[in-house]
Design an enzyme around this catalytic site. Structure first.
Site, PDB file in Angstrom:
ATOM      1  CG  ASN A  10     -26.762 -46.424 -18.757  1.00  0.00           C
ATOM      2  OD1 ASN A  10     -25.888 -47.154 -19.229  1.00  0.00           O
ATOM      3  ND2 ASN A  10     -28.052 -46.591 -19.020  1.00  0.00           N
ATOM      4  CD1 TRP A  11     -21.019 -42.831 -19.725  1.00  0.00           C
ATOM      5  CD2 TRP A  11     -19.092 -43.877 -20.169  1.00  0.00           C
ATOM      6  NE1 TRP A  11     -20.007 -42.073 -19.203  1.00  0.00           N
ATOM      7  CE2 TRP A  11     -18.807 -42.692 -19.467  1.00  0.00           C
ATOM      8  CE3 TRP A  11     -18.025 -44.696 -20.542  1.00  0.00           C
ATOM      9  CZ2 TRP A  11     -17.510 -42.305 -19.131  1.00  0.00           C
ATOM     10  CZ3 TRP A  11     -16.737 -44.321 -20.213  1.00  0.00           C
ATOM     11  CH2 TRP A  11     -16.481 -43.133 -19.512  1.00  0.00           C
ATOM     12  CE  LYS A  12     -28.841 -44.620 -22.194  1.00  0.00           C
ATOM     13  NZ  LYS A  12     -30.192 -44.329 -22.602  1.00  0.00           N
ATOM     14  CG  HIS A  95     -31.723 -49.075 -18.997  1.00  0.00           C
ATOM     15  ND1 HIS A  95     -32.283 -48.759 -20.219  1.00  0.00           N
ATOM     16  CD2 HIS A  95     -31.240 -47.918 -18.486  1.00  0.00           C
ATOM     17  CE1 HIS A  95     -32.130 -47.458 -20.430  1.00  0.00           C
ATOM     18  NE2 HIS A  95     -31.511 -46.922 -19.390  1.00  0.00           N
ATOM     19  CD  GLU A  97     -31.542 -47.491 -23.672  1.00  0.00           C
ATOM     20  OE1 GLU A  97     -30.392 -47.879 -23.445  1.00  0.00           O
ATOM     21  OE2 GLU A  97     -31.867 -46.286 -23.662  1.00  0.00           O
ATOM     22  CD  GLU A 167     -33.217 -44.659 -16.034  1.00  0.00           C
ATOM     23  OE1 GLU A 167     -32.425 -43.729 -16.070  1.00  0.00           O
ATOM     24  OE2 GLU A 167     -33.121 -45.662 -16.758  1.00  0.00           O
ATOM     25  N   GLY A 173     -33.752 -39.896 -22.791  1.00  0.00           N
ATOM     26  CA  GLY A 173     -33.165 -39.380 -24.027  1.00  0.00           C
ATOM     27  C   GLY A 173     -34.077 -38.476 -24.838  1.00  0.00           C
ATOM     28  CB  SER A 211     -34.290 -35.869 -20.086  1.00  0.00           C
ATOM     29  OG  SER A 211     -34.614 -36.610 -21.247  1.00  0.00           O
ATOM     30  N   GLY A 232     -27.804 -40.599 -18.532  1.00  0.00           N
ATOM     31  CA  GLY A 232     -27.348 -41.196 -19.790  1.00  0.00           C
ATOM     32  C   GLY A 232     -26.584 -40.166 -20.600  1.00  0.00           C
ATOM     33  N   GLY A 233     -27.265 -39.535 -21.555  1.00  0.00           N
ATOM     34  CA  GLY A 233     -26.637 -38.604 -22.502  1.00  0.00           C
ATOM     35  C   GLY A 233     -25.669 -37.609 -21.879  1.00  0.00           C
TER      36      GLY A 233
END
Ligand code: PEP
Length: 254
Positions: A10-12, A95, A97, A167, A173, A211, A232-233
């Site tokens: 997930n590159w956001k 998600h 966010e 999640e 993150g 994470s 993600g990150g």
């Protein structure tokens, strides 16, 4: 549990089109086709530019959102239908966010889930509790509600196109991670929920996100209830993401 693991990036809101194309070239340097299901979810803008290289190399494309209508006066939005026509196979919905920064309710998420399935997309449905909800002992109620309303009106056949991503909001993150026991308990709770709500013993694919990185992915993927990871990150760096994929590929050899 599936034998194939899902490794979902997930590159956001990261990477220009050029950076996305460079990433995919880097990722695929010296690589062969993966046995596991590798899915990259870049911004909408990069989907078309990445499409050919990804599909040729067995990498699936996912989107990070979609609208619930097929077309019309919805300025700035993109429909599931449009994504499908671009070769996109998956969409991330719910998600935290999107829930927190864009006010997406379970009702809206449910409309999107139905629209996505209708268009032939598979859905990665994210659920997760906040730190406060967890400390107030509300975790399972929160997760059950997100499932109950997110999956409303679906039938057991449709569940086959759903991947449930647990999640915890506080783990995204932050470098904080949940215990393996907690993940197993959540997975078990979801199984119970699905069986009661849909009168089926079909087990939805279940993945963990929050994470996940090179140092801990193996531990999560080794859990028999975990079908993959939403990352993600650590998915933004081609070397790290390749290492994560390689770890998953080696697990299958055991
Ligand atoms: C995410 O936002 O879906 C996620 C899992 O992020 P990270 O891996 O950076 O915690």
């Amino acid at each position: 549990m599936n034998s194939k693991k899902y490794l979902i990036a997930n590159w956001k809101m990261n990477k220009t089109v050029e950076e996305s194309v460079t990433f995919i070239r880097e990722l695929l340097k010296n690589s062969k086709l993966y046995k596991n299901e590798v899915i990259i979810c870049p911004t909408f803008l990069s989907l078309d530019a990445m499409r050919e290289t990804c599909l040729k190399n067995g990498i699936k494309l996912g989107a990070q959102n979609c609208h619930f209508e097929v077309q019309g006066a919805f300025t700035g939005e993109i429909s599931a239908e449009m994504l499908r026509s671009l070769g996109v196979e998956y969409v991330i919905l719910g998600h935290s966010e999107r829930r927190n920064y864009f006010g997406e309710s379970d009702e809206i998420i449910n409309k999107k889930v139905k629209a996505a399935l209708e268009s032939g997309l598979k859905v990665i449905l994210c659920i997760g509790e906040t730190w406060e909800q967890r400390n107030n002992g509300q975790k399972l109620d929160v997760l059950n509600n997100q499932l109950k309303f997110g999956l409303k009106d679906l039938n057991s056949e449709m569940l086959k196109k759903i991947i449930i991503a647990y999640e915890p909001v506080w783990a995204i993150g932050t470098g904080k991670i949940v215990t393996e026991k907690e993940i197993s308990d959540v997975s078990h709770n979801i199984e119970k929920f699905i069986s009661a709500e849909f009168k089926t013993n079909f087990k939805c694919s279940f993945i963990y996100g929050g994470s996940v990185d090179v140092s801990n992915v193996e531990k999560f993927l080794n859990l028999s209830c975990v079908d993959g990871a939403l990352i993600g990150g650590a998915s933004l760096n081609a070397d790290k993401f390749r290492s994560i994929i390689n770890i998953s590929e080696n697990l299958n050899k055991i």
